[in-house]
Scaffold this active site. Structure first.
Site, PDB file in Angstrom:
ATOM      1  N   ILE A  63      -0.709   8.750  -6.564  1.00 50.23           N
ATOM      2  CA  ILE A  63      -0.419   7.890  -7.711  1.00 50.23           C
ATOM      3  C   ILE A  63      -0.588   6.467  -7.181  1.00 50.23           C
ATOM      4  O   ILE A  63      -0.102   6.139  -6.106  1.00 50.23           O
ATOM      5  CB  ILE A  63       1.004   8.142  -8.259  1.00 50.23           C
ATOM      6  CG1 ILE A  63       1.334   7.254  -9.460  1.00 50.23           C
ATOM      7  CG2 ILE A  63       2.072   7.974  -7.198  1.00 50.23           C
ATOM      8  CD1 ILE A  63       2.682   7.628 -10.143  1.00 50.23           C
ATOM      9  N   SER A  64      -1.305   5.611  -7.917  1.00 47.46           N
ATOM     10  CA  SER A  64      -1.568   4.253  -7.429  1.00 47.46           C
ATOM     11  C   SER A  64      -0.261   3.484  -7.294  1.00 47.46           C
ATOM     12  O   SER A  64       0.721   3.743  -7.991  1.00 47.46           O
ATOM     13  CB  SER A  64      -2.497   3.499  -8.378  1.00 47.46           C
ATOM     14  OG  SER A  64      -3.739   4.156  -8.500  1.00 47.46           O
ATOM     15  N   GLN A  65      -0.299   2.487  -6.388  1.00 47.59           N
ATOM     16  CA  GLN A  65       0.832   1.575  -6.207  1.00 47.59           C
ATOM     17  C   GLN A  65       1.078   0.817  -7.525  1.00 47.59           C
ATOM     18  O   GLN A  65       0.114   0.431  -8.192  1.00 47.59           O
ATOM     19  CB  GLN A  65       0.377   0.626  -5.096  1.00 47.59           C
ATOM     20  CG  GLN A  65       1.262  -0.490  -4.784  1.00 47.59           C
ATOM     21  CD  GLN A  65       0.659  -1.322  -3.635  1.00 47.59           C
ATOM     22  OE1 GLN A  65      -0.326  -0.936  -3.012  1.00 47.59           O
ATOM     23  NE2 GLN A  65       1.270  -2.448  -3.398  1.00 47.59           N
TER      24      GLN A  65
END
Ligand code: SAH
Length: 213
Positions: A63-65
């Site tokens: 999951i992206s930052q």
């Protein structure tokens, strides 16, 4: 898992951090403030959900930052009812941010495991994208084109031509381009044939891979 006051407190802090880091779009910050990011992570990582970090979501993906999600979303200049194509549904967190901002979201994921998981998770949370699709995002979604904007959430070795073709005139394509490190790239379609290009700094993403899996 539930959403509690403790989680809301952590989200308030995260939003404060994102605005300190330069995110100004109120609608983006509001969406991040609303969405329980901990529900998108594998259970062992729940306590870390509101740190500004990427995390594993299964199938070797992340999951992206939150900062990256906010940065990309801000570049889209989302307006209510915008028709947006997302490449790389993953956990569905970015999808949820766009839905909460009032966009009509079409999202493509090439990992069947993640496609299935996210297809059940989002409706359970009351989030309803227009269309979730299992397939190869390099091709876009020609049957649903054109789009007001397109966001790619995996690192692309080059800008796929079908994505440029599926953008409305005036539309925005946000895509990280590069192999090891990616340059966040914004293309604005000026005319049928002309695109304005902006390069907005280095990021690191999992790779955009061809075909589905
Ligand atoms: N937006 C996601 C980010 C997930 S990471 C989130 O918020 O969680 C990037 C995702 O892109 C991964 O799930 C990966 O499987 C997917 N992906 C990689 N190549 C792809 C392709 N060609 N088409 C569609 N999805 C792809």
């Amino acid at each position: 898992m539930k959403d509690t006051n403790k989680h809301q407190g952590l989200r308030n802090q995260l939003v404060k951090l994102l605005s300190q880091k330069g995110i100004t779009d109120k609608n983006v910050l509001e969406a991040i403030n609303k969405i329980p990011r901990h529900l998108f992570l594998e259970s062992g990582f729940e306590d870390f959900a509101y740190q500004d970090k990427p995390f594993p979501i299964g199938a070797g993906q992340t999951i992206s930052q939150p900062y990256t999600v906010a940065f990309q979303t801000e570049l889209l200049q989302v307006k209510k009812d915008d028709k947006i194509l997302e490449i790389g549904t993953g956990s569905g967190y970015q999808t949820a941010v766009l839905c909460v901002m009032g966009a009509k979201v079409y999202s493509v994921e090439r990992q069947n495991e993640l496609f299935k998981k996210t297809s059940t998770l989002l409706p359970k949370m009351g989030i309803r994208p227009k269309h979730l699709s299992f397939g190869d995002g390099y091709k876009g979604l020609p049957n649903y084109a054109p789009f007001d904007s397109i966001i790619v959430t995996a690192g692309a070795p080059f800008i796929p031509q079908p994505l440029m073709a599926q953008l409305k005139i005036g539309g925005r394509l946000v895509i990280p381009v590069g192999e090891d490190v990616q340059v966040m790239t914004l293309l604005i379609r000026k005319t049928e044939t002309q695109f304005e290009k902006h390069e907005l700094g280095d990021f690191r993403f999992v790779p955009l891979l061809e075909d589905k899996n």
